[in-house]
Design an enzyme around this catalytic site. Sequence first.
Site, PDB file in Angstrom:
ATOM      1  N   ILE A 184       1.068  19.615  -5.428  1.00  0.00           N
ATOM      2  CA  ILE A 184       1.230  20.921  -6.081  1.00  0.00           C
ATOM      3  C   ILE A 184       0.622  22.036  -5.226  1.00  0.00           C
ATOM      4  O   ILE A 184      -0.251  21.793  -4.396  1.00  0.00           O
ATOM      5  CB  ILE A 184       0.624  20.918  -7.517  1.00  0.00           C
ATOM      6  N   PRO A 185       1.089  23.273  -5.437  1.00  0.00           N
ATOM      7  CA  PRO A 185       0.628  24.401  -4.621  1.00  0.00           C
ATOM      8  C   PRO A 185      -0.531  25.156  -5.270  1.00  0.00           C
ATOM      9  O   PRO A 185      -1.078  24.726  -6.280  1.00  0.00           O
ATOM     10  CB  PRO A 185       1.877  25.272  -4.560  1.00  0.00           C
TER      11      PRO A 185
ATOM     12  N   LYS B 214      -2.225  15.241  -5.304  1.00  0.00           N
ATOM     13  CA  LYS B 214      -2.800  15.915  -4.129  1.00  0.00           C
ATOM     14  C   LYS B 214      -2.653  17.406  -4.403  1.00  0.00           C
ATOM     15  O   LYS B 214      -1.596  17.994  -4.179  1.00  0.00           O
ATOM     16  CB  LYS B 214      -2.039  15.506  -2.869  1.00  0.00           C
TER      17      LYS B 214
ATOM     18  N   GLU C 229      -5.120  22.528  -0.942  1.00  0.00           N
ATOM     19  CA  GLU C 229      -6.439  22.767  -0.322  1.00  0.00           C
ATOM     20  C   GLU C 229      -6.878  24.219  -0.530  1.00  0.00           C
ATOM     21  O   GLU C 229      -8.042  24.547  -0.387  1.00  0.00           O
ATOM     22  CB  GLU C 229      -6.402  22.434   1.179  1.00  0.00           C
TER      23      GLU C 229
ATOM     24  N   SER D 142       6.664  25.047  -0.333  1.00  0.00           N
ATOM     25  CA  SER D 142       7.601  25.740   0.565  1.00  0.00           C
ATOM     26  C   SER D 142       8.831  24.877   0.859  1.00  0.00           C
ATOM     27  O   SER D 142       8.749  23.648   0.882  1.00  0.00           O
ATOM     28  CB  SER D 142       6.893  26.091   1.864  1.00  0.00           C
TER      29      SER D 142
ATOM     30  N   GLU E 137      10.193  24.348   3.663  1.00  0.00           N
ATOM     31  CA  GLU E 137       9.986  23.582   4.897  1.00  0.00           C
ATOM     32  C   GLU E 137       9.272  22.264   4.597  1.00  0.00           C
ATOM     33  O   GLU E 137       9.702  21.194   5.036  1.00  0.00           O
ATOM     34  CB  GLU E 137       9.151  24.387   5.917  1.00  0.00           C
TER      35      GLU E 137
ATOM     36  N   GLU F 125      10.644  21.434  -6.013  1.00  0.00           N
ATOM     37  CA  GLU F 125      10.733  22.813  -6.537  1.00  0.00           C
ATOM     38  C   GLU F 125      10.231  23.725  -5.422  1.00  0.00           C
ATOM     39  O   GLU F 125       9.049  23.695  -5.075  1.00  0.00           O
ATOM     40  CB  GLU F 125       9.881  22.915  -7.804  1.00  0.00           C
TER      41      GLU F 125
ATOM     42  N   CYS G 150       7.083  31.289  -7.899  1.00  0.00           N
ATOM     43  CA  CYS G 150       8.359  30.800  -7.372  1.00  0.00           C
ATOM     44  C   CYS G 150       9.527  31.513  -8.049  1.00  0.00           C
ATOM     45  O   CYS G 150      10.540  31.778  -7.421  1.00  0.00           O
ATOM     46  CB  CYS G 150       8.460  29.295  -7.543  1.00  0.00           C
TER      47      CYS G 150
ATOM     48  N   LYS H 163      -3.677  33.619   5.469  1.00  0.00           N
ATOM     49  CA  LYS H 163      -2.344  33.329   6.025  1.00  0.00           C
ATOM     50  C   LYS H 163      -1.253  34.017   5.189  1.00  0.00           C
ATOM     51  O   LYS H 163      -0.358  34.682   5.720  1.00  0.00           O
ATOM     52  CB  LYS H 163      -2.138  31.802   6.043  1.00  0.00           C
ATOM     53  N   GLN H 164      -1.361  33.886   3.874  1.00  0.00           N
ATOM     54  CA  GLN H 164      -0.374  34.513   2.994  1.00  0.00           C
ATOM     55  C   GLN H 164      -0.480  36.036   3.035  1.00  0.00           C
ATOM     56  O   GLN H 164       0.523  36.742   2.996  1.00  0.00           O
ATOM     57  CB  GLN H 164      -0.579  34.040   1.549  1.00  0.00           C
TER      58      GLN H 164
ATOM     59  N   GLU I  26      12.098  34.535   1.122  1.00  0.00           N
ATOM     60  CA  GLU I  26      11.059  34.607   0.083  1.00  0.00           C
ATOM     61  C   GLU I  26       9.775  35.186   0.694  1.00  0.00           C
ATOM     62  O   GLU I  26       9.259  34.663   1.678  1.00  0.00           O
ATOM     63  CB  GLU I  26      10.780  33.207  -0.469  1.00  0.00           C
TER      64      GLU I  26
HETATM   65  P1  NAD Z   1       3.052  24.430   1.406  1.00  0.00           P
HETATM   66  O1  NAD Z   1       4.420  23.977   1.091  1.00  0.00           O
HETATM   67  O2  NAD Z   1       2.559  24.270   2.794  1.00  0.00           O
HETATM   68  O3  NAD Z   1       1.978  23.678   0.462  1.00  0.00           O
HETATM   69  C1  NAD Z   1       2.254  23.220  -0.838  1.00  0.00           C
HETATM   70  C2  NAD Z   1       1.561  21.875  -1.033  1.00  0.00           C
HETATM   71  O4  NAD Z   1       2.095  20.932  -0.117  1.00  0.00           O
HETATM   72  C3  NAD Z   1       0.047  21.891  -0.770  1.00  0.00           C
HETATM   73  O5  NAD Z   1      -0.614  21.029  -1.669  1.00  0.00           O
HETATM   74  C4  NAD Z   1      -0.046  21.343   0.636  1.00  0.00           C
HETATM   75  O6  NAD Z   1      -1.299  20.746   0.913  1.00  0.00           O
HETATM   76  C5  NAD Z   1       1.057  20.308   0.634  1.00  0.00           C
HETATM   77  N1  NAD Z   1       1.575  19.955   1.951  1.00  0.00           N
HETATM   78  C6  NAD Z   1       1.605  20.724   3.081  1.00  0.00           C
HETATM   79  N2  NAD Z   1       2.130  20.026   4.098  1.00  0.00           N
HETATM   80  C7  NAD Z   1       2.459  18.803   3.619  1.00  0.00           C
HETATM   81  C8  NAD Z   1       3.067  17.640   4.194  1.00  0.00           C
HETATM   82  N3  NAD Z   1       3.415  17.588   5.474  1.00  0.00           N
HETATM   83  N4  NAD Z   1       3.282  16.583   3.400  1.00  0.00           N
HETATM   84  C9  NAD Z   1       2.954  16.607   2.091  1.00  0.00           C
HETATM   85  N5  NAD Z   1       2.348  17.659   1.501  1.00  0.00           N
HETATM   86  C10 NAD Z   1       2.117  18.746   2.254  1.00  0.00           C
HETATM   87  O7  NAD Z   1       2.955  25.919   0.952  1.00  0.00           O
HETATM   88  P2  NAD Z   1       1.891  27.015   1.429  1.00  0.00           P
HETATM   89  O8  NAD Z   1       1.587  26.985   2.877  1.00  0.00           O
HETATM   90  O9  NAD Z   1       0.755  26.835   0.550  1.00  0.00           O
HETATM   91  O10 NAD Z   1       2.738  28.331   1.165  1.00  0.00           O
HETATM   92  C11 NAD Z   1       3.749  28.706   2.090  1.00  0.00           C
HETATM   93  C12 NAD Z   1       4.972  29.241   1.396  1.00  0.00           C
HETATM   94  O11 NAD Z   1       5.443  28.275   0.438  1.00  0.00           O
HETATM   95  C13 NAD Z   1       4.759  30.473   0.547  1.00  0.00           C
HETATM   96  O12 NAD Z   1       4.817  31.630   1.292  1.00  0.00           O
HETATM   97  C14 NAD Z   1       5.880  30.382  -0.432  1.00  0.00           C
HETATM   98  O13 NAD Z   1       7.052  30.901   0.098  1.00  0.00           O
HETATM   99  C15 NAD Z   1       6.042  28.913  -0.643  1.00  0.00           C
HETATM  100  N6  NAD Z   1       5.381  28.464  -1.878  1.00  0.00           N
HETATM  101  C16 NAD Z   1       6.171  28.183  -2.915  1.00  0.00           C
HETATM  102  C17 NAD Z   1       5.602  27.771  -4.112  1.00  0.00           C
HETATM  103  C18 NAD Z   1       6.448  27.460  -5.306  1.00  0.00           C
HETATM  104  O14 NAD Z   1       5.963  27.503  -6.431  1.00  0.00           O
HETATM  105  N7  NAD Z   1       7.700  27.110  -5.131  1.00  0.00           N
HETATM  106  C19 NAD Z   1       4.229  27.658  -4.232  1.00  0.00           C
HETATM  107  C20 NAD Z   1       3.434  27.922  -3.124  1.00  0.00           C
HETATM  108  C21 NAD Z   1       4.038  28.325  -1.949  1.00  0.00           C
END
Ligand code: NAD
Length: 477
Positions: free
Chosen positions: A145-146, A171, A174, A225, A227, A246, A280, A325-326, A379
Amino acid sequence: MPTILIDGQWRSAVNGQTIAVLNPCDGKPFTTIDRGTQADIDLAVEAAQRALDGAWGRMTATERGRIMIRFGELILKHAEEIAQIEARDTGKPMTVARNDIIAVARYFEFYGGAADKVHGQQIPYMNGYNVQVVRVPHGVTAHIIPWNYPAQMFGRTLAPALAMGNAAVLKPSEDACLSGLRLAELAMEAGLPPGALNVVTGYGHEAGAALTAHTGINFATFTGSPEVGVMVQESTAKNSVPCVLELGGKSPQIVFNDADLDKALPIIVKAITQNAGQTCSAGSRLLVQKDIYEKFTGMVAEAFKKVKVGAPEMDLDCGPIVNKKQFERVNGFIEESIATGVPLLARGALAEGLSKDGYYVAPALFGAVPRDHKLACKEVFGPVLAAMPFDDEEDAVRLANATEFGLVSGVWTENGGRQQRMAQRLHTGQVFINCYGAGGGVELPFGGMKRSGHGREKGFLALEEMSTTKTVVLHHG
Ligand code: NAD
C-alpha cells in the site's frame, strides 16, 4: 519500538537496519522504522502459512467476523490517537485524518459483518451427484500500500482479505506507515490470532519486491504508481499468482452548460485539493463546455484563491506534500506548465509561519491546457487542476477518454438522457453524476480500467477478489 510484526511478535529487521521517518512539515526526522528485506519477508510468509494451518485457518467465518467487528470498535475507541499519528506522518489536516480513521473502522465493521454472508452454490448435475461450488480463501495474501491514505488503505486491503480467511503479509509505504503499526497492534488486541496479519516495514525495492516475488504467496494486491504496478504484475506472473492493481488516474470533471454550477463548484475544488491532491481518484482535469468555460473557470479561480495550506494542527484545506521527491515532482509540473505558456489562472495561499523546509505547495489552477500537454495527460498527484474547454457531448467523451488512465469521472449535467449516455461511454471504473466520491464509500466497488489497473476493491466484489472457488463433486449414487 520494533516495527515488524511476525507471528504476533514485534521484532526488528533481521539485518538490524532502520529507515528515518521525516516530518513533511519541516523535513526533519522524528522516528525510525525497521528496514525489512527478503529475510523478514520469508519469516512473515512462513508465519502466515502457519496461521492458515492452525487456529486462523480453522476459525469459522462468524468467529472471524466477530474479531473484525471488535477491531472496528477498538479503532473507534482509539480514533483520536490514531488520527494524530496519521496527521504527523503524512501532514494531512486533522479533520481529514479523523475522517480517515472513521473510514478504517467502517472497513472492519462492514467486512466483519459480511464475513459469514458469502455463500457458495449448489449445481444441479446428473442423478446421483451433489455438486457444490464453495468460496475459499486464496491462502497467503500480499498487500502493498502507498502513503497517501495509509490508514484507509490498511482497512481497504486487509478487511476483505481477513474476512475471507486469508492470512496476510502487509508491506506499508516507507513514507507513511505509523498508523498501520498502531492498527496492527489493535488487531492483535481484538483477538486476531498470531500470523493472520504480518507487517514488514521497509523499502519497496527490497521488502516489497521480495514479497511479490515470493513463491509462498497465493495472491497480491498493490496500490501505487503505474510503473511499480507493472513490476508487481510481472513478478507475480512468474509464479502464476493473481493480482489486483490500483494505479491512480487523471480523472475528468465534465461540466456541461446546463449544470448546476453552484452545486458543482465546491465539490470540484475539494476533489483536487483534498489531501493536497494526493488522491488516486482526484478530479485533476476540469473539462468545461465552451459557452460557459470563461464563467465557470472564473468561479473556480476565485474558489482556488481561498484554498489555504498549512500544518495538520491548523486544520486548513490542505497539508504539505508527503515527501521531498513528491514535492519536487509537483513543483516540476507547475514550473514546466508555466514555462511552456499554459495560463496559470489562480493559486491557493500558504498560511503564515510555516517552516520553509516543509513540503507545502499552493494549489494551482491552469486554464486552456493544450490537449496533448503533459499536464493534460500525466498524473501529477498534487493540488494541480488542468482546465480545458470542449465543444459538445461527443467532444467531451473524446477528451475525457483521451488519457491512458480510467479510474473515475465526474459528470455535471441536468439532462437525464445525457447522464445515461455519458455513464455508458466513459471508460472509467466509477462514474459520478452531479456528485463526486473521491475515496469514500466502503460499500461501493472501486477500481480502474486501462492503466489505472484491474480488479475491484471495496463492496462485496472485494470479497470475490480476495477468494477463489472450489468445485466439490460428490457421487452418492
Ligand atoms: P510507488 O508505486 O513507488 O510506491 C507504492 C508502494 O509500492 C510503496 O509501499 C512502495 O514501497 C512499494 N514499492 C515500490 N517499489 C516496489 C517494488 N519494486 N516492488 C514492490 N513494491 C514496491 O509510489 P510512490 O513513489 O510512493 O509515488 C509515486 C507516484 O505513484 C505518485 O506520484 C503517484 O502518481 C503514484 N501513486 C499512486 C497512488 C494511488 O493511490 N494510486 C498512491 C501513491 C502514489
